[in-house]
Design a protein around this motif. Structure first.
Motif, PDB file in Angstrom:
ATOM      1  N   TYR A 148      -9.267  59.972 -72.590  1.00  0.00           N
ATOM      2  CA  TYR A 148      -7.921  59.783 -73.121  1.00  0.00           C
ATOM      3  C   TYR A 148      -7.165  58.520 -73.008  1.00  0.00           C
ATOM      4  O   TYR A 148      -6.724  58.099 -73.920  1.00  0.00           O
ATOM      5  N   ARG A 149      -7.271  57.937 -71.675  1.00  0.00           N
ATOM      6  CA  ARG A 149      -6.943  56.454 -71.594  1.00  0.00           C
ATOM      7  C   ARG A 149      -7.243  55.666 -72.635  1.00  0.00           C
ATOM      8  O   ARG A 149      -6.522  54.668 -73.042  1.00  0.00           O
ATOM      9  N   LEU A 150      -8.747  55.657 -72.800  1.00  0.00           N
ATOM     10  CA  LEU A 150      -9.212  54.302 -73.694  1.00  0.00           C
ATOM     11  C   LEU A 150      -8.964  54.786 -75.228  1.00  0.00           C
ATOM     12  O   LEU A 150      -9.128  53.891 -75.600  1.00  0.00           O
ATOM     13  N   TRP A 151      -8.999  56.129 -75.502  1.00  0.00           N
ATOM     14  CA  TRP A 151      -9.203  56.571 -76.839  1.00  0.00           C
ATOM     15  C   TRP A 151      -8.294  57.510 -77.353  1.00  0.00           C
ATOM     16  O   TRP A 151      -8.551  57.906 -78.616  1.00  0.00           O
ATOM     17  N   GLY A 152      -7.418  58.022 -76.508  1.00  0.00           N
ATOM     18  CA  GLY A 152      -6.598  59.060 -77.171  1.00  0.00           C
ATOM     19  C   GLY A 152      -7.296  60.287 -77.307  1.00  0.00           C
ATOM     20  O   GLY A 152      -8.426  60.586 -76.829  1.00  0.00           O
TER      21      GLY A 152
END
Length: 208
Positions: A148-152
Motif C-alpha cells: 500500500y505504501r508503494l502503490w496504494g
C-alpha cells in the motif's frame, strides 16, 4: 549495467521485505516489477527457539516459484553487505537465488545492478499452508501495508490477485495480539480495506 560495489548487496523483496519498516536503517527501496516468478502461500515452518511468541509456532510464509509469463510487483532493496548475515538469519528457511539480468524493471527507470537475488523457500519447507501452518494475519498485514505504501489501493489489489493460495490456506486472526515479530500497527481504514480485499478472495480464518 554495472556490478554492485564490493560492500553492497541488492535483493528483491516480494513479501515482508517490501515493507520498509522491517528493513535496516539506510537501505534504499526501489519499487518495480519482476518477470518470471509467481508468488504463493507455500512456505511452512515453525518459529525457532528464542523468537518470542513465534517459538515453536507453525506458520505459512510467502514463497515464489519460477513461472514463465508471470509478473509480480515488489521492491529491489539496496543494502550493505555487512547486513547480509542478519538477512540470511531472518530468511533462514529460504535460499538465495540469482535473478536474470533485466528481469526486474524499476518503476522509476533507474539503472539496476547486474548482480541481484531473491529468497526462495527451501524444498523441505515448500508446502502449502494448512491449519497447523496458517498465514498469520499480522504477517499478511505487514506485507500488504508495504504494498500500500508503494502503490496504494492498486498495489493491494495486485498483491491479492497475483498470490496463489488464498483459497486453500487459512489465516490465523492474531492482529490484536500478534505472533509475528515484525508486526506493525495499521490504521483502522487500512485494516478495513485489507479485510474487504481478503473477503473478495474467500479467505478463511482460524480463531485460537
Amino acid at each position: 549495467m554495472t556490478d554492485l560495489a564490493q560492500d553492497q548487496i541488492c535483493y528483491f523483496g516480494y513479501g515482508s521485505l517490501v515493507n520498509e519498516e522491517t528493513l535496516p536503517t539506510g537501505t534504499t527501496v526501489i519499487a518495480g516489477q519482476l518477470s518470471g516468478w509467481k508468488r504463493e502461500w507455500r512456505g511452512c515452518s515453525k518459529g525457532k527457539e528464542g523468537n518470542g511468541r513465534m517459538s515453536g509456532v507453525g506458520v505459512c510464509a510467502l514463497g515464489v516459484r519460477r513461472e514463465e509469463g508471470s509478473v509480480i510487483r515488489g521492491a529491489m532493496v539496496l543494502d550493505t553487505k555487512a547486513n547480509l548475515p542478519a538477512l540470511d538469519k531472518r530468511e533462514w528457511h529460504y535460499s538465495r537465488k540469482s535473478l536474470a539480468e533485466g528481469s526486474f524493471v524499476p518503476d522509476c527507470g533507474r539503472q539496476m545492478p547486474a548482480d541481484t537475488f531473491l529468497y526462495q523457500v527451501q524444498d523441505q519447507y515448500a508446502h502449502w499452508g494448512n491449519e497447523e501452518h496458517p498465514i498469520l494475519q499480522s504477517y499478511a498485514d505487514c506485507v500488504m501495508a508495504g504494498f500500500y505504501r508503494l502503490w496504494g489501493q492498486e498495489g493491494l489489489e495486485h498483491f491479492v490477485e497475483t498470490t496463489d493460495g488464498w483459497d486453500r490456506v487459512p489465516i490465523l486472526k492474531d492482529r490484536e495480539d500478534p505472533y509475528y515479530p515484525r508486526a506493525i500497527v495499521l490504521s483502522n481504514e487500512l485494516a478495513a480495506t485489507i479485510d474487504d480485499l481478503l473477503k473478495s478472495v474467500n479467505a478463511q480464518y482460524l480463531n485460537r
